[in-house]
Design an enzyme around this catalytic site. Sequence first.
Site, PDB file in Angstrom:
ATOM      1  N   ASP A 100       5.440   8.987   9.795  1.00 40.17           N
ATOM      2  CA  ASP A 100       6.747   8.355   9.577  1.00 40.17           C
ATOM      3  C   ASP A 100       7.447   8.788   8.290  1.00 40.17           C
ATOM      4  O   ASP A 100       8.656   8.578   8.155  1.00 40.17           O
ATOM      5  CB  ASP A 100       6.595   6.826   9.559  1.00 40.17           C
ATOM      6  CG  ASP A 100       6.074   6.272  10.872  1.00 40.17           C
ATOM      7  OD1 ASP A 100       6.205   6.988  11.887  1.00 40.17           O
ATOM      8  OD2 ASP A 100       5.534   5.154  10.887  1.00 40.17           O
ATOM      9  N   GLU A 148       8.030 -16.861 -25.748  1.00 40.05           N
ATOM     10  CA  GLU A 148       8.102 -17.662 -26.965  1.00 40.05           C
ATOM     11  C   GLU A 148       8.807 -16.914 -28.096  1.00 40.05           C
ATOM     12  O   GLU A 148       9.611 -17.488 -28.847  1.00 40.05           O
ATOM     13  CB  GLU A 148       6.684 -18.047 -27.426  1.00 40.05           C
ATOM     14  CG  GLU A 148       5.894 -18.854 -26.410  1.00 40.05           C
ATOM     15  CD  GLU A 148       5.038 -17.994 -25.489  1.00 40.05           C
ATOM     16  OE1 GLU A 148       3.903 -18.424 -25.191  1.00 40.05           O
ATOM     17  OE2 GLU A 148       5.487 -16.898 -25.084  1.00 40.05           O
ATOM     18  N   THR A 165       0.081   6.788   8.952  1.00 39.72           N
ATOM     19  CA  THR A 165       1.455   6.297   8.992  1.00 39.72           C
ATOM     20  C   THR A 165       2.353   7.124   8.075  1.00 39.72           C
ATOM     21  O   THR A 165       3.490   7.453   8.423  1.00 39.72           O
ATOM     22  CB  THR A 165       1.503   4.815   8.578  1.00 39.72           C
ATOM     23  OG1 THR A 165       0.756   4.043   9.515  1.00 39.72           O
ATOM     24  CG2 THR A 165       2.929   4.290   8.529  1.00 39.72           C
ATOM     25  N   ALA A 190       4.087   5.528  22.398  1.00 37.34           N
ATOM     26  CA  ALA A 190       3.011   6.489  22.147  1.00 37.34           C
ATOM     27  C   ALA A 190       3.491   7.705  21.366  1.00 37.34           C
ATOM     28  O   ALA A 190       2.750   8.275  20.559  1.00 37.34           O
ATOM     29  CB  ALA A 190       2.385   6.931  23.474  1.00 37.34           C
TER      30      ALA A 190
END
Length: 345
Positions: free
Chosen positions: A194, A46, A190, A158
């Site tokens: 990774d 606004e 993870t 695996a």
Amino acid sequence: MRRCLELAARGGRAVEPNPRVGALLVKDGRPIGEGWHRRIGGPHAEIEALAAASENPRGATLYVSLEPCHLQGRTPPCSEAILEAGLARVVFAMEDPNPAEAGRSAGLLIEAGIEVESGLMADQARALNPGYLSLQERGRPHVILKSAATLNGMLARADGSSRWITGEEARREGHRLRASVGAVALGAETVRLDRPVLDLRMIEDGDTPPRPVVFGGRGELGAPDPAWEGRSPILVLPEGRGGVDAAWTRLSVPEAEGGVDIAAALAALAGEGVASLLVEGGGRLFSAFLSSGQWDRWEHFLAPGLFPADGRPLWTRNIETSARIAGVKSLGKDLQISLVPEGGA
């Protein structure tokens, strides 16, 4: 109002945990100013529209996708600016779900003699703000689950090889999902295996990558990845767990099934201003979210291949749940299957 929604969408996740809002000023049937909420802490839509007005807005109509605020926050109340500008009419799409705001501004404007209408394209306005609505109505972020697996439900072999299960088109869509949220969640295992960067390199309009959130339940995790510098990474740990590198924002929540209580973790993330969360894995965290029922959308990328049965599975626990397929599309050689909880929108 359609134009207001188009403007609101430009705010993207830069406004989180605030809502995406767009505004348009109309006088004598002509648009004279427009604006949108661009970033957290910046002027509201606004105020932007009033500042952009090409002529005196007195007597004009303000169209806005959300009920104007009336409380002092990071910025002054929009209701005061509306009164000072001498507007004659305000039309907003949806009432603010914030209990401290809902209906208050509309009431103040009506008392001041301004004509107020609401409900125009309210459903479309709500669809633009799933994160804000979730924070206000449920006290937790809007949660999207994202998974990619072979036909037999494997994330990798695996030994962790075959990192890219899906093709380029599916991975690019995954980056678009990542770009749409304020934070991305991963399990600590993870992250250790990774070392994901969690960037947006595969999309041209990629902005600052989302905030990393790591759920740790078993092993220790050292300092955050250097690639996450400046992104205020969060580490969610069971209560009583030992020291954590100072670069993390630590959230301690009750333990559950070898990890953390998902509902409590989401409430803690809401307290950190996380309005939208993409859960990317791995299997243990994904399974915990799915079995908890604390999710709103599930985007599953299915690759047409099989990995040996001793690989890393998408499922790490027995789960019984119900979901409804909301859409299916081809992405190169892969499929993207969109699901919502049974009974969800």
